[in-house]
Design an enzyme around this catalytic site. Structure first.
Site, PDB file in Angstrom:
ATOM      1  N   HIS A  48      62.175 -34.968  -4.749  1.00 31.91           N
ATOM      2  CA  HIS A  48      61.400 -35.523  -5.860  1.00 31.91           C
ATOM      3  C   HIS A  48      62.328 -36.175  -6.888  1.00 31.91           C
ATOM      4  CE1 HIS A  48      57.782 -35.390  -8.587  1.00 31.91           C
ATOM      5  NE2 HIS A  48      58.744 -35.549  -9.473  1.00 31.91           N
ATOM      6  N   GLU A  49      63.345 -35.445  -7.321  1.00 32.02           N
ATOM      7  CA  GLU A  49      64.263 -35.981  -8.320  1.00 32.02           C
ATOM      8  C   GLU A  49      65.126 -37.101  -7.743  1.00 32.02           C
ATOM      9  OE1 GLU A  49      63.864 -35.338 -11.340  1.00 32.02           O
ATOM     10  OE2 GLU A  49      62.452 -33.696 -10.996  1.00 32.02           O
ATOM     11  N   HIS A  52      63.030 -40.301  -7.998  1.00 35.86           N
ATOM     12  CA  HIS A  52      63.068 -40.878  -9.344  1.00 35.86           C
ATOM     13  C   HIS A  52      64.388 -41.619  -9.575  1.00 35.86           C
ATOM     14  CE1 HIS A  52      59.396 -39.308 -10.946  1.00 35.86           C
ATOM     15  NE2 HIS A  52      59.748 -38.034 -10.867  1.00 35.86           N
ATOM     16  N   ASP A 124      54.096 -37.040 -14.112  1.00 37.38           N
ATOM     17  CA  ASP A 124      54.465 -38.428 -13.817  1.00 37.38           C
ATOM     18  C   ASP A 124      53.223 -39.306 -13.753  1.00 37.38           C
ATOM     19  OD1 ASP A 124      57.056 -37.477 -13.504  1.00 37.38           O
ATOM     20  OD2 ASP A 124      56.820 -37.213 -11.344  1.00 37.38           O
TER      21      ASP A 124
END
Length: 276
Positions: A48-49, A52, A124
């Site tokens: 996930h990170e 981003h 988000d």
């Protein structure tokens, strides 16, 4: 806060390490290394990170990424710190569209690289939806024209808005919803195109995050530039000097329930991402 950290560590001089740590503690909360997470959850947070960070790094108008972490801080399960090169006074339509894509990077990474999507992207999506609707209804940047839709109700005594008065027809409301959905889909497709073409790099970033938990400075730059193998060799040979930190950080992704953090460009105070 820097002075308190310095005293707790029995130091006599405040160093950049204490300054950087104090900024993160004040804005995002203290690290919560004691939080127990299973391997599947850590795996999801890492991708996930990474999503981003990689989307933000490759888009021209996004803020530079300086740090990626999967360590819980405050109510955030992980966070990506993107620091602008200068103070932003105005935001262009191109910048906001790319920011939407960065917001979507975490969810898209889960779609591509994880077994299932999670609630970690809820903050988000909330922030992206708010920005997309503002583009249409407040900034006059959509095909609907240069017009503001919806007048705010100002509460005189408390000095804040309680809501908006719908001063447009149901047909216009439908067009607004359609345009917001189009902007969100466009951002999703942009993030999907970037991440799906860089699967090997995403796997490397996730593996490094699972191993180190936090990367910043030269290590973060090497991950984002896909030169990790060369960096690792130099690091093993002692050719990489230690980083002394950076000068500004912002939290991402605080929510009432634990959420994955989001990039904090133009982030509003939250109470997950964020970022932003």
């Amino acid at each position: 806060e820097s002075a308190l950290l310095t005293a707790r560590r029995n130091k006599k001089i405040i160093t950049m390490q204490e300054v950087s740590e104090s900024m993160e503690r004040v804005i995002a909360g203290p690290e919560r290394k004691g939080r127990v997470l299973d391997e599947q959850t850590k795996h999801t947070i890492a991708y996930h990170e990474s999503g981003h960070a990689l989307v933000g790094h490759l888009l021209d108008h996004a803020d530079p990424v300086h740090k990626i972490s999967i360590i819980s801080r405050g109510r955030a399960l992980g966070y990506t710190l993107s620091i602008p090169d200068e103070d932003k006074v105005l935001n262009s339509l191109s910048e906001m569209k790319e920011e939407l894509a960065v917001f979507m990077g975490g969810r898209v990474a889960e779609e591509i690289f994880c077994d299932d999507i999670t609630t970690g992207a809820s903050n988000d999506l909330e922030r992206a939806s708010k920005m997309a609707r503002a583009i249409v209804t407040q900034y006059g940047m959509s095909p609907l024209g240069t017009q503001v839709f919806g007048q705010p109700n100002h509460e005189v005594f408390l000095g804040r808005d309680y809501g908006n008065t719908q001063d447009y027809s149901p047909e216009t409301a439908q067009r607004i919803d359609e345009e917001v959905a189009r902007l969100m889909k466009q951002a999703h497709d942009t993030a999907y195109e970037i991440l799906s073409q860089r699967a090997d790099q995403m796997h490397t970033m996730a593996e490094v995050l699972l191993d180190r938990e936090t990367v910043d400075g030269a290590a973060c730059e090497a991950l984002l530039n896909n030169t990790w193998a060369e960096f690792a060799k130099k690091e093993a040979a002692g050719e990489i000097p230690p980083d002394e930190g950076f000068t500004l950080v912002e939290p991402v992704g605080k929510q009432e329930e634990p959420q994955l953090a989001s990039p904090q460009q133009a982030a509003e105070p939250q109470g997950d991402s964020s970022q932003q």
